[in-house]
Design an enzyme around this catalytic site. Structure first.
Site, short mmCIF file in Angstrom:
data_model
loop_
_atom_site.label_atom_id
_atom_site.label_comp_id
_atom_site.label_asym_id
_atom_site.label_seq_id
_atom_site.Cartn_x
_atom_site.Cartn_y
_atom_site.Cartn_z
N PRO A 209 0.79 -1.22 0.00
CA PRO A 209 0.00 0.00 0.00
C PRO A 209 0.82 1.28 0.00
CG PRO A 209 -0.14 -1.12 2.12
CD PRO A 209 0.53 -2.06 1.18
N ASN A 210 0.34 2.23 -0.76
CA ASN A 210 0.86 3.60 -0.86
C ASN A 210 2.14 3.71 -1.68
OD1 ASN A 210 -1.21 4.92 0.71
ND2 ASN A 210 -0.33 3.91 2.50
N ARG B 280 4.84 12.07 -3.43
CA ARG B 280 4.60 12.61 -2.08
C ARG B 280 5.77 12.22 -1.18
NH1 ARG B 280 0.39 14.13 -4.15
NH2 ARG B 280 -1.78 13.60 -3.72
N TYR C 215 10.80 8.92 1.45
CA TYR C 215 10.86 7.76 0.55
C TYR C 215 11.59 8.02 -0.76
CZ TYR C 215 7.62 5.75 3.85
OH TYR C 215 7.06 5.25 5.01
N ASN D 283 7.84 -5.78 -0.87
CA ASN D 283 7.77 -4.66 0.05
C ASN D 283 6.30 -4.54 0.40
OD1 ASN D 283 7.72 -2.36 1.52
ND2 ASN D 283 8.81 -1.08 0.04
N ALA E 68 3.09 -0.88 4.89
CA ALA E 68 2.60 -0.91 6.28
C ALA E 68 2.07 -2.29 6.67
CB ALA E 68 1.53 0.16 6.47
N HIS F 255 3.89 -4.69 9.11
CA HIS F 255 3.81 -4.59 10.56
C HIS F 255 2.46 -5.04 11.12
CE1 HIS F 255 7.23 -2.22 9.45
NE2 HIS F 255 6.47 -1.30 8.87
N ASP G 1 0.97 -15.57 6.43
CA ASP G 1 0.47 -16.94 6.26
C ASP G 1 0.47 -17.35 4.79
OD1 ASP G 1 0.08 -17.19 8.95
OD2 ASP G 1 -2.10 -17.01 8.90
N GLU H 166 12.27 -9.96 1.77
CA GLU H 166 11.53 -8.78 2.22
C GLU H 166 12.41 -7.55 2.00
OE1 GLU H 166 10.65 -8.99 6.40
OE2 GLU H 166 9.95 -6.91 6.47
N HIS I 212 12.70 -3.09 2.08
CA HIS I 212 12.15 -1.80 2.48
C HIS I 212 13.05 -0.69 1.98
CE1 HIS I 212 9.13 -3.62 4.96
NE2 HIS I 212 10.06 -4.44 5.41
N LEU I 213 12.42 0.37 1.52
CA LEU I 213 13.17 1.55 1.08
C LEU I 213 13.90 2.18 2.26
CD1 LEU I 213 10.16 2.87 -0.95
CD2 LEU I 213 12.35 2.30 -2.00
N SER I 214 13.16 2.39 3.34
CA SER I 214 13.72 3.03 4.53
C SER I 214 14.27 1.96 5.47
CB SER I 214 12.64 3.85 5.24
OG SER I 214 11.58 3.02 5.67
N ARG J 282 13.33 3.91 12.56
CA ARG J 282 12.09 4.68 12.54
C ARG J 282 11.25 4.37 13.79
NH1 ARG J 282 9.34 4.55 6.88
NH2 ARG J 282 8.36 6.37 7.84
N ARG K 150 7.36 0.17 13.60
CA ARG K 150 7.89 -0.37 12.32
C ARG K 150 9.00 -1.40 12.56
NH1 ARG K 150 5.58 3.24 8.50
NH2 ARG K 150 5.38 5.32 9.38
O1 CA2 Z 1 10.47 1.65 3.89
C1 CA2 Z 1 9.61 0.98 3.31
O2 CA2 Z 1 9.76 0.52 2.18
C2 CA2 Z 1 8.25 0.77 3.97
O3 CA2 Z 1 7.80 -0.55 3.64
C3 CA2 Z 1 7.32 1.81 3.40
C4 CA2 Z 1 5.94 1.81 4.03
C5 CA2 Z 1 6.05 1.87 5.54
O4 CA2 Z 1 4.76 1.76 6.12
C6 CA2 Z 1 6.94 0.78 6.10
O5 CA2 Z 1 7.04 0.94 7.50
C7 CA2 Z 1 8.33 0.86 5.48
C8 CA2 Z 1 5.13 3.01 3.56
C9 CA2 Z 1 5.05 3.16 2.08
C10 CA2 Z 1 4.42 4.48 1.81
O6 CA2 Z 1 4.93 4.97 0.61
C11 CA2 Z 1 4.71 6.28 0.35
C12 CA2 Z 1 5.38 6.80 -0.74
C13 CA2 Z 1 5.24 8.13 -1.05
C14 CA2 Z 1 4.42 8.94 -0.28
C15 CA2 Z 1 3.74 8.42 0.80
C16 CA2 Z 1 3.89 7.08 1.12
#
Ligand code: CA2
Length: 148
Positions: A10-11, A18, A23, A74, A77, A80, A87, A98, A100-102, A107, A111
């Site tokens: 998601p997102n 954004r 990110y 990835n 959210a 978590h 499953d 797995e 993650h960008l961050s 954080r 997370r």
């Molecule tokens: O660091 C990552 O890749 C995460 O999976 C990104 C998730 C976050 O909930 C995880 O804790 C770590 C959030 C992705 C949201 O992506 C956005 C990108 C641009 C603007 C807003 C959100």
């Protein structure tokens, strides 16, 4: 030739549009192109799917069982929160990396826990879009070793 499914949760469709401070400014489409190029370089082919819906990600993991040899995910959210995605990965038993960008450990505390980590072969976190490339490389190396 290994066939790999890459899942974005998601997102992640908002990447580059954004919150570039958190990110980065690389759009998802650019990450997907990098993945396609890297796949060619390491003798693999990638299918890529993004969804904001938990059930759609679960369905994609189920369908991967007969079509792909590994998974890069990835889960955003859902990392978590989602026992369902964990499953599904455990059920299909596909080697999973797995990503993650961050760096999720630098954080907020919520997370720091991943439901996916225990069913993954490994995790790459904190390298921006390179996390996906490193994850794909690690997965293909794992598959090549297992095929020997
Ligand atoms: O660091 C990552 O890749 C995460 O999976 C990104 C998730 C976050 O909930 C995880 O804790 C770590 C959030 C992705 C949201 O992506 C956005 C990108 C641009 C603007 C807003 C959100």
């Amino acid at each position: 030739m290994f066939s790999i499914l890459v899942l974005h949760g998601p997102n992640l469709n908002l990447l580059g549009k954004r919150e570039p401070g958190v990110y980065g400014s690389v759009p998802l489409e650019a990450i997907n192109s990098l993945l396609e190029n890297e796949a060619k370089a390491v003798g693999a082919i990638v299918s890529i799917f993004q969804s904001n819906h938990e059930g759609a990600l679960v369905d994609a993991i189920h369908a991967a069982a007969d079509r792909h040899q590994g998974l890069v995910i990835n889960a955003g959210a859902y990392t978590h929160t989602s026992v369902a995605i964990r499953d599904a990965i455990a059920a299909v038993n596909l080697p999973t990396v797995e990503v993650h960008l961050s760096n999720i450990y630098r954080r907020e505390e919520f997370r720091h826990h991943s439901y996916i980590a225990p069913v993954a072969i490994g995790q790459i976190s904190g390298f921006g879009s390179d996390s996906y490339i490193l994850g794909l490389q690690a997965l293909v190396r794992h598959l090549k070793k297992s095929a020997r």
